[in-house]
Design an enzyme around this catalytic site. Structure first.
Site, PDB file in Angstrom:
ATOM      1  N   ASP A  36      27.852  39.364  49.412  1.00 47.97           N
ATOM      2  CA  ASP A  36      28.260  39.242  48.015  1.00 47.97           C
ATOM      3  C   ASP A  36      28.104  37.787  47.604  1.00 47.97           C
ATOM      4  O   ASP A  36      28.618  36.891  48.286  1.00 47.97           O
ATOM      5  CB  ASP A  36      29.737  39.683  47.907  1.00 47.97           C
ATOM      6  CG  ASP A  36      30.276  39.606  46.485  1.00 47.97           C
ATOM      7  OD1 ASP A  36      29.535  39.200  45.573  1.00 47.97           O
ATOM      8  OD2 ASP A  36      31.458  39.949  46.294  1.00 47.97           O
ATOM      9  N   SER A  77      35.870  41.992  40.547  1.00 42.55           N
ATOM     10  CA  SER A  77      34.729  41.259  40.001  1.00 42.55           C
ATOM     11  C   SER A  77      35.136  40.503  38.726  1.00 42.55           C
ATOM     12  O   SER A  77      36.064  39.699  38.790  1.00 42.55           O
ATOM     13  CB  SER A  77      33.587  42.250  39.756  1.00 42.55           C
ATOM     14  OG  SER A  77      32.386  41.573  39.594  1.00 42.55           O
ATOM     15  N   HIS A  99      28.882  43.588  47.282  1.00 43.82           N
ATOM     16  CA  HIS A  99      29.553  43.531  45.988  1.00 43.82           C
ATOM     17  C   HIS A  99      29.488  44.894  45.298  1.00 43.82           C
ATOM     18  O   HIS A  99      28.420  45.476  45.185  1.00 43.82           O
ATOM     19  CB  HIS A  99      28.933  42.475  45.073  1.00 43.82           C
ATOM     20  CG  HIS A  99      29.770  42.228  43.851  1.00 43.82           C
ATOM     21  ND1 HIS A  99      30.813  41.343  43.846  1.00 43.82           N
ATOM     22  CD2 HIS A  99      29.759  42.802  42.634  1.00 43.82           C
ATOM     23  CE1 HIS A  99      31.394  41.357  42.662  1.00 43.82           C
ATOM     24  NE2 HIS A  99      30.779  42.245  41.910  1.00 43.82           N
TER      25      HIS A  99
END
Ligand SMILES: *[C@@H]1O[C@H](CO)[C@@H](O)[C@H](O)[C@H]1NC(C)=O
Length: 419
Positions: free
Chosen positions: A359, A201, A389
């Site tokens: 995501d 991320s 995600h």
């Protein structure tokens, strides 16, 4: 009396179910677990916003405290005591690299004279939350150190609201340069040809950015040999890619939350959020966003049809004045690695890029994989059709997801074969 209790219980159940229930796509496995997780996050966010509004403390601090409390609770329930029981041979040291706090994981000593692998890891959390020392990050780093016979260095770069771009990036870059120095590699008996940079991320963003900088910097003699990016954040000019639209209401990373993380990271005024949501900040009026720059994140060209579906690009003619000037980091490749030119990408190391169907950042990762490939870099692009995600962080009971465990296993296997 009894009837009252029944009615009350029934009402409460309905209320809780209403609060927790969220329609999710069929492709998502274990949907109830994700709903519970989401309800937990939502409650935390709401309480944190309330505390912020009441003037007690910054909402980011409340979120940090409550996730820490929650992790402590989970740890208490977990009988396998991850502080020593899981990978007893791995040695942990909390030290600094070039002034940046890091946690170093050293594998159990084996075979004198054998060089080990090296991995530098940047944790996720929107450049505002998280710590490599906590929860599943610590677990995964121990696993990597043990299974890959690797010295893993997890970087505790500074976060928002204490700092914003470029500080977190510079912390990571300085720690990386220190790690790659001959002296440090020798001290830890690391093979200079087998050092990876990785992150998930926001940490994937930092890993991609640091990787580009190191690859292009002639004063750094030892380079990373691979980069492994887990659902990385890579650009802030288009918040209307097909994945941003398709997954805007999918937990745990809502589109609004990601836009806000970006504004915070770039040190921008949070009131710009509505403009960013509709791409007003990257309208055609901004001449500094050249057609060449736009082409670097043009998903109509870079994505396969199965990801584009029937989505249409959101390109604004006029938009808002001045945002690019107000938010200078917007066009900085050190914040948005997808904006780098192909001459920079061509120098980058072999890449592993993990993306998840559910995501908002899916297309950031897919576009980067494509652009690296076009620049001649070998890329393993792994797409999890049932991934969401954050799944990479959910491998420890009771917050464990099958797709999370598969993702972590696949990632470690790839490093085993490619690092
Ligand atoms: C975006 O810009 C247009 C002008 O092109 C303006 O009319 C609109 O209100 C802006 N949208 C937001 C959410 O600020």
């Amino acid at each position: 009396m009894k009837l009252k209790t029944v009615v009350f219980t029934l009402l409460l159940t309905v209320l809780i179910a209403y609060y927790v229930y969220l329609p999710l796509p069929d492709g998502i496995q274990e949907p109830w677990k994700l709903m519970m997780l989401d309800a937990g996050f939502r409650t935390t966010m709401h309480l944190a916003s309330l505390m912020h509004w009441l003037g007690f403390y910054h909402y980011i601090w409340s979120i940090r405290h409550s996730t820490e409390g929650f992790e402590g609770m989970v740890k208490g329930m977990d009988s396998s005591d991850s502080d020593g029981g899981v990978m007893p041979g791995v040695k942990i040291s909390d030290i600094t690299f070039a002034g940046v706090p890091v946690r170093v994981y050293e594998p159990p000593a084996g075979g004198e004279g054998h060089l080990r692998r090296g991995v530098m890891y940047f944790h996720g959390g929107g450049w505002a939350l998280g710590s490599g020392k906590k929860g599943s990050y610590d677990t995964i780093n121990r696993m990597m150190s043990d299974e890959l016979n690797a010295v893993v260095v997890s970087v505790e770069y500074r976060l928002y609201p204490e700092v914003h771009f470029p500080e977190p990036y510079l912390d990571c870059l300085n720690a990386a340069k220190h790690f790659l120095s001959m002296e440090v590699l020798a001290r830890y008996a690391i093979d200079p040809e087998r050092v990876a940079v990785s992150g998930d991320s926001a940490g994937g963003n930092l890993a991609a950015a640091v990787s580009q900088e190191i690859s292009s910097d002639d004063t750094v003699s030892t380079k990373f040999s691979v980069q492994a990016l887990i659902y990385p954040v890579l650009q802030a000019l288009d918040f209307n890619t097909p994945s941003y639209l398709q997954n805007q209401y999918i937990p745990i990373l809502y589109r609004t939350v990601m836009v806000r993380f970006w504004l915070q990271y770039l040190g921008a005024d949070l009131s710009l959020q509505p403009q960013f949501m509709v791409n007003n900040h990257s309208s055609l009026k901004h001449s500094s966003i050249t057609p060449e720059l736009r082409a670097r994140l043009d998903w109509t060209v870079l994505l396969q049809p199965k990801y584009k579906k029937s989505y249409k690009p959101v390109v604004v003619e006029k938009g808002s004045e001045g945002t690019v000037k107000e938010v200078p980091g917007l066009l900085d490749v050190r914040a948005s690695p997808l904006l780098a030119g192909s001459e920079v990408l061509a120098k980058c190391p072999r890449a592993y890029i993990l993306t998840c169907e559910y995501d908002v950042l899916r297309d950031d990762g897919l576009m980067y994989a494509r652009r690296l490939q076009d620049a001649g870099v070998t890329v393993t692009s792994l797409h999890y059709e049932d991934g969401f995600h954050g799944c990479f962080s959910f491998i420890v009971w009771p917050l464990d997801f099958d797709v999370g465990r598969r993702a972590v296993r696949g990632y470690i296997e790839w490093l085993k074969n490619n690092l």
